[in-house]
Design a protein around this motif. Structure first.
Motif, PDB file in Angstrom:
ATOM      1  N   LEU A  86      80.251 -31.785 -35.183  1.00 55.95           N
ATOM      2  CA  LEU A  86      80.802 -30.586 -35.794  1.00 55.95           C
ATOM      3  C   LEU A  86      82.061 -30.940 -36.589  1.00 55.95           C
ATOM      4  O   LEU A  86      82.245 -30.508 -37.725  1.00 55.95           O
ATOM      5  N   LEU A  87      82.919 -31.744 -35.986  1.00 55.34           N
ATOM      6  CA  LEU A  87      84.179 -32.106 -36.634  1.00 55.34           C
ATOM      7  C   LEU A  87      83.926 -32.967 -37.867  1.00 55.34           C
ATOM      8  O   LEU A  87      84.577 -32.803 -38.891  1.00 55.34           O
ATOM      9  N   ASN A  88      82.970 -33.881 -37.752  1.00 49.99           N
ATOM     10  CA  ASN A  88      82.667 -34.762 -38.874  1.00 49.99           C
ATOM     11  C   ASN A  88      82.131 -34.015 -40.078  1.00 49.99           C
ATOM     12  O   ASN A  88      82.232 -34.484 -41.201  1.00 49.99           O
ATOM     13  N   ALA A  89      81.509 -32.864 -39.807  1.00 48.85           N
ATOM     14  CA  ALA A  89      80.859 -32.150 -40.894  1.00 48.85           C
ATOM     15  C   ALA A  89      81.833 -31.327 -41.723  1.00 48.85           C
ATOM     16  O   ALA A  89      81.468 -30.811 -42.767  1.00 48.85           O
ATOM     17  N   VAL A  90      83.083 -31.189 -41.263  1.00 49.14           N
ATOM     18  CA  VAL A  90      84.051 -30.413 -42.038  1.00 49.14           C
ATOM     19  C   VAL A  90      84.496 -31.228 -43.245  1.00 49.14           C
ATOM     20  O   VAL A  90      85.044 -32.319 -43.091  1.00 49.14           O
ATOM     21  N   PRO A  91      84.259 -30.720 -44.450  1.00 46.20           N
ATOM     22  CA  PRO A  91      84.617 -31.493 -45.636  1.00 46.20           C
ATOM     23  C   PRO A  91      86.096 -31.827 -45.657  1.00 46.20           C
ATOM     24  O   PRO A  91      86.951 -31.004 -45.348  1.00 46.20           O
ATOM     25  N   GLN A  92      86.401 -33.064 -45.997  1.00 44.82           N
ATOM     26  CA  GLN A  92      87.790 -33.491 -46.079  1.00 44.82           C
ATOM     27  C   GLN A  92      88.243 -33.459 -47.529  1.00 44.82           C
ATOM     28  O   GLN A  92      87.441 -33.505 -48.446  1.00 44.82           O
ATOM     29  N   MET A  93      89.563 -33.395 -47.684  1.00 45.87           N
ATOM     30  CA  MET A  93      90.132 -33.314 -49.019  1.00 45.87           C
ATOM     31  C   MET A  93      90.164 -34.664 -49.714  1.00 45.87           C
ATOM     32  O   MET A  93      91.207 -35.118 -50.149  1.00 45.87           O
ATOM     33  N   SER A  94      89.033 -35.350 -49.737  1.00 49.22           N
ATOM     34  CA  SER A  94      89.019 -36.566 -50.530  1.00 49.22           C
ATOM     35  C   SER A  94      87.662 -36.682 -51.173  1.00 49.22           C
ATOM     36  O   SER A  94      86.648 -36.369 -50.548  1.00 49.22           O
ATOM     37  N   PRO A  95      87.640 -37.097 -52.428  1.00 50.37           N
ATOM     38  CA  PRO A  95      86.386 -37.062 -53.175  1.00 50.37           C
ATOM     39  C   PRO A  95      85.308 -37.952 -52.567  1.00 50.37           C
ATOM     40  O   PRO A  95      84.124 -37.696 -52.748  1.00 50.37           O
ATOM     41  N   GLY A  96      85.703 -38.985 -51.844  1.00 51.53           N
ATOM     42  CA  GLY A  96      84.686 -39.911 -51.341  1.00 51.53           C
ATOM     43  C   GLY A  96      84.156 -39.552 -49.974  1.00 51.53           C
ATOM     44  O   GLY A  96      83.327 -40.262 -49.417  1.00 51.53           O
ATOM     45  N   LEU A 119      77.679 -26.511 -63.272  1.00 52.89           N
ATOM     46  CA  LEU A 119      78.893 -25.759 -63.014  1.00 52.89           C
ATOM     47  C   LEU A 119      78.843 -25.445 -61.528  1.00 52.89           C
ATOM     48  O   LEU A 119      77.915 -24.795 -61.074  1.00 52.89           O
ATOM     49  N   TYR A 120      79.821 -25.976 -60.772  1.00 55.78           N
ATOM     50  CA  TYR A 120      79.769 -25.777 -59.326  1.00 55.78           C
ATOM     51  C   TYR A 120      80.907 -24.865 -58.914  1.00 55.78           C
ATOM     52  O   TYR A 120      82.080 -25.230 -58.992  1.00 55.78           O
ATOM     53  N   ILE A 121      80.548 -23.650 -58.468  1.00 56.98           N
ATOM     54  CA  ILE A 121      81.547 -22.638 -58.132  1.00 56.98           C
ATOM     55  C   ILE A 121      81.771 -22.613 -56.625  1.00 56.98           C
ATOM     56  O   ILE A 121      80.800 -22.579 -55.858  1.00 56.98           O
ATOM     57  N   SER A 122      83.022 -22.651 -56.201  1.00 58.50           N
ATOM     58  CA  SER A 122      83.306 -22.550 -54.775  1.00 58.50           C
ATOM     59  C   SER A 122      84.739 -22.115 -54.571  1.00 58.50           C
ATOM     60  O   SER A 122      85.585 -22.284 -55.435  1.00 58.50           O
ATOM     61  N   HIS A 123      85.035 -21.533 -53.403  1.00 55.28           N
ATOM     62  CA  HIS A 123      86.428 -21.229 -53.100  1.00 55.28           C
ATOM     63  C   HIS A 123      87.031 -22.386 -52.317  1.00 55.28           C
ATOM     64  O   HIS A 123      88.210 -22.409 -52.037  1.00 55.28           O
ATOM     65  N   ASP A 124      86.172 -23.343 -51.944  1.00 58.12           N
ATOM     66  CA  ASP A 124      86.603 -24.422 -51.068  1.00 58.12           C
ATOM     67  C   ASP A 124      86.780 -25.708 -51.874  1.00 58.12           C
ATOM     68  O   ASP A 124      85.821 -26.341 -52.291  1.00 58.12           O
ATOM     69  N   LEU A 125      88.027 -26.079 -52.072  1.00 55.92           N
ATOM     70  CA  LEU A 125      88.327 -27.247 -52.890  1.00 55.92           C
ATOM     71  C   LEU A 125      87.732 -28.521 -52.287  1.00 55.92           C
ATOM     72  O   LEU A 125      87.268 -29.401 -53.008  1.00 55.92           O
ATOM     73  N   ALA A 126      87.720 -28.584 -50.960  1.00 53.79           N
ATOM     74  CA  ALA A 126      87.203 -29.787 -50.297  1.00 53.79           C
ATOM     75  C   ALA A 126      85.725 -29.971 -50.611  1.00 53.79           C
ATOM     76  O   ALA A 126      85.246 -31.099 -50.757  1.00 53.79           O
TER      77      ALA A 126
END
Lengths: 323, 549
Positions: free
Chosen positions: B514-524, B213-220
């Motif tokens: 730094l920019l690359n490390a920001v999770p993007q809104m895509s599952p892959g 069960l993975y809880i987060s406020h961050d959908l990305a």
């Protein structure tokens, strides 16, 4: 980044605490000396009586060095005291032979009380936390609140009334002499020790409870619960090590009370301790004895607080193990 | 998937919390979910939505004051609400494990890591101490912790936040559990550290096929780990589905609003002349140099975003500009005037012109003062206002920050996190400043609340012409509001320029990382990152040492 090893930090902290302790001792010695010397009434008047001639008083003062100015008297006293010489009582006996046996008597009382009260207080505090807001906690908290509110002489008389007068189990007087056997002395000491245990136990137990509860609210305690650890083990293994620093400082305060604050209890039981010595020295205006007693009491306070600080440092992994 | 064993099944769970005496609220209102072997379910929502309560409930645990009043929780067939506490305890730490949000707070500071990692396994007799330690070292190695053999001998404060979080994952894996609950495991970490921990967690889950069960406020973030996502609001699941579906075609308006900040594109305000000129600033804490060669400017009416990981010196720079920390050398000019280094030496008018808003409104607002006193103080202090005039100005300010003026009579504790931060903003605005230093002011807030505050700040800027120095570690916030971006690392500015240049064409390797490390809104995205070999540089290179922001 500058490399600072943990031993450096700890050594520096310890040196600081030690220097602070010495400084406090010095300040205390000044305060004691000034306070004792500004006591109303003089030794000469106490010994020679109100009708003594001024010449007789002057000769008496000169003999005891009381005609010297305050500062030079202080320096003489301080330099002697530093070498362990408390001087001569106005009754012509060395202060140390008057005070030391009495101090030993008081220490016997204090140590016996501490050996019972400290482990008991921490255990009871832990029990309160284990059953927090439930019956054992409520009973213990209510009981200790009432023993804290009662003055020590009241507890002492209550114990005398029940254990000595009504049940006749123990002697109500605790006058001990060196000539008595160990068992005899021990039996006579039970009541004063019991009184001291009652007086200090409550405070230490409540402090332990508060310190532990404070730690029990931390996230790592919840984590331990989520690891399935039983509650008692969590209190003893996870909470206690983190609370020991703040418990130690309250314990130190109470141990210092056991040494310095027993005057009333000793008076009630007519116990030949240092508190009793000081009281009679004050009424006789025997300045060197009063000073020596006051200094011993202060030293006990400062030393015990120093020990508590050291325990707090030693129980803090951030200080003991630097990054 | 449906033929796999059901590990966790929650049916119609209702949890009540005692707020004050006799005041009870439902914080979980009839939630049902099921989790099968090898499946990862993401639980997304704002704080207070009931995510953690559900996470803890899956282990049969409820925080003090919370209690289940209806529903059932079944773990591998045994009903957690019906069995005894001793039986529940025997499941926790062995068959169901928990990874907490803040590893720094969840490790006991006075015990060595090894003692804590092997504790459950040894005390429950799952493993002998020696074997447990060997297994722990193996886990440390597989989670890429440095010096796995000696890592366990360290105390929690001796390792970084990212390492602690991986150590906690190792602790969870010790007894090969059937279920792991991850409660916001990367929220307290920097973006680059977050990537490393996410990779470690993902690998650990996939390798063992454990249900999670993975809880987060961050959908990305959830999108990288989970197969399925459930969106939670006010204690209810509003939408649930496979990750791709939730990202590409969310149905519920709340789900859509969750990435509101990501769709904000503010900034591009015209310059109205130079406001702040910082030049040659050097500063230290004791012997430790925290700022070196700091030079940058802020134009009137514009926003400069100051970005960097924790420990990069960005908050310190804010303190230097506001005069709370005096620098060793360098100057700060406000308009034409040189500001004295110490706030004490600055005139009242200089103090008025630069205001500071802190990250945590909880600690920045005096809990014993009413909002009227908090907001009214700068009015009387800087502008000598009193009586009806002061009251009407306070009402104006409350309207400006979109709070009902009746809130003036409340205490901060009666307000939500976002409302408190609005009060802090009103206090800053009351001084009528030219520059407001915003130190991570939205990082403690949820995405939706965050978006609301950022929009409001943007509108206030249009109206009042105030400048912002926006200190943040969140690059989404940077994109949303800034005109210029200053990137800091290790106490130095590594890159600065207009937002479009820094964000879209960074010239420095550090900025790119730094920019690359920001999770993007895509599952892959996370997997793509591995194949692009980007984070490898960060796994082995420097990792931020400090945990706090």
């Amino acid at each position: 980044m500058q490399i600072i090893t943990s031993t450096d930090v700890v050594t520096k902290l310890l040196a600081q605490r030690l220097a602070l302790g010495l400084l406090s001792m010095f300040v205390v010695s000044v305060v004691i000396f000034v306070a004792v010397n500004s006591l109303p009434g003089s030794f000469a008047a106490a010994v020679l009586g109100q009708s003594a001639t001024p010449e007789a008083v002057a000769a008496f003062n000169q003999k005891l060095g009381l005609d010297q100015p305050l500062v030079s008297r202080y320096l003489t006293w301080l330099s002697a005291t530093v070498t362990g010489d408390f001087g001569t009582s106005f009754t012509n006996r060395p202060v140390s032979t008057m005070v030391m046996p009495r101090l030993w008597n008081s220490l016997k009382l204090a140590i016996s009380a501490a050996l019972i009260a400290v482990p008991l207080a921490i255990t009871l505090g832990a029990i309160c936390v284990r059953f927090v807001n439930r019956l054992p906690d409520r009973i213990l908290s209510a009981t200790t609140l009432s023993t804290i509110s009662l003055p020590e002489f009241f507890i002492a008389y209550l114990l005398i009334l029940v254990l000595a007068a009504k049940l006749q189990l123990l002697p109500s007087l605790s006058t001990i002499r060196g000539s008595m056997g160990f068992a005899d002395q021990a039996i006579r000491m039970i009541l004063p020790v019991l009184t001291l245990v009652f007086v200090t136990l409550a405070h230490m137990m409540r402090a332990t409870r508060a310190a532990l509860l404070n730690v029990m609210a931390q996230p790592y305690i919840e984590m331990a619960r989520l690891k399935g650890e039983p509650e008692t083990r969590i209190i003893l293994r996870h909470a206690l090590p983190n609370a020991i620093g703040s418990i130690a400082s309250v314990v130190a305060l109470n141990l210092a009370y056991l040494i310095a604050g027993v005057v009333v209890v000793e008076a009630v039981f007519v116990y030949p301790g240092i508190g009793d010595t000081m009281v009679s020295a004050v009424s006789n205006r025997d300045i060197p004895v009063v000073q020596a007693c006051a200094l011993i009491f202060s030293a006990a306070y400062i030393l015990l607080n120093l020990v508590a600080d050291i325990i707090a440092i030693a129980s803090n992994p951030r200080l003991m193990h630097a990054r | 998937m449906s033929d796999r064993k059901i590990v966790l099944e929650i049916r119609g769970l209702i949890v009540e919390a005692m707020l004050a005496k006799a005041s009870v609220t439902e914080i979980v209102k009839g939630v049902s979910l099921e989790l099968r072997e090898g499946q990862v379910l993401g639980l997304v929502g704002e704080s207070g939505a009931g995510k953690s309560t559900i996470g803890l409930a899956s282990m049969g645990y409820f925080k003090p004051g919370c209690s289940p009043v209806a529903g059932e929780i079944s773990f591998c067939g045994s009903s957690l609400l019906e069995i005894s506490e001793a039986e529940r305890r025997s499941i926790r730490g062995v068959r169901a494990a928990y990874v907490a949000q803040s590893a720094a707070a969840s490790f006991n500071p006075s015990k060595r890591l090894m003692d804590q990692v092997v504790e459950a396994a040894v005390s429950r007799g799952e493993l002998q101490r020696v074997d447990a330690e060997l297994r722990a070292v193996e886990l440390f190695r597989s989670l890429q912790l440095p010096d796995p053999e000696s890592f366990g001998r360290k105390y929690p404060h001796q390792v970084s936040g990212g390492q602690l979080q991986r150590a906690m994952t190792a602790m969870a894996l010790m007894c090969d559990p059937e279920l792991i609950v991850f409660d916001e495991p990367t929220t307290a970490l920097d973006v680059t550290t977050q990537v490393e921990v996410l990779l470690a967690i993902k690998a650990a889950i996939e390798e063992r096929g454990v249900a999670a069960l993975y809880i987060s406020h961050d959908l990305a973030v959830v999108a990288q780990i989970a197969d399925e996502v459930a969106v939670l609001r006010y204690g209810e699941i509003v939408e649930r589905g496979p990750v791709t579906q939730m990202l590409e075609s969310p149905v519920h308006p709340y789900t859509k609003s969750l990435w509101a900040v990501r769709e904000m594109h503010g900034g591009s305000h015209p310059s109205r002349g130079r406001l702040l000129d910082v030049s040659g600033i050097e500063a230290s804490y004791g012997a430790f140099k925290v700022l070196q060669d700091i030079e940058f400017t802020i134009e009137r009416g514009q926003t400069v975003a100051l970005v960097g990981e924790s420990g990069s010196g960005k908050s310190t720079l804010g303190r230097v500009i506001s005069g709370l920390l005096s620098p060793e050398s360098g100057t700060v000019h406000l308009g034409e005037e040189a500001l004295p280094r110490k706030a004490n030496d600055r005139s009242r008018d200089m103090l008025r012109r630069v205001q500071l808003i802190y990250q945590s409104a909880d600690t920045a607002l005096n809990p014993r003062q009413k909002v009227s006193k908090i907001v009214g103080r700068p009015l009387s202090f800087f502008h000598g206002m009193r009586g009806a005039k002061k009251r009407s100005r306070m009402v104006d300010l409350m309207n400006m920050v979109e709070l009902d003026p009746s809130y003036l009579d409340r205490f901060p504790t009666q307000l939500s996190g976002g409302q408190k931060q609005r009060v802090a903003i009103a206090r800053a605005l009351a001084a009528e400043p030219e520059l407001i230093i915003c130190d991570e002011i939205t990082s403690a807030l949820d995405q939706v609340v965050q978006a609301g505050i950022l929009k409001m700040l943007d509108e206030l800027q249009e109206r009042l012409g105030v400048s912002y120095l926006f200190i943040t570690h969140d690059l989404e916030v940077v994109k949303a509001i800034s005109d210029r971006v200053v990137v800091m690392s290790g106490g130095r500015i590594v890159e600065q320029g207009p937002k479009s240049e820094v964000i879209h064409a960074p010239s420095e390797e550090y900025t790119r990382r730094l920019l690359n490390a920001v999770p993007q809104m895509s599952p892959g995205w996370l997997d793509g990152l591995v194949s692009r070999q980007v984070p490898n540089a960060s796994v082995t290179s420097r990792e931020p040492v400090r945990l706090s922001r």
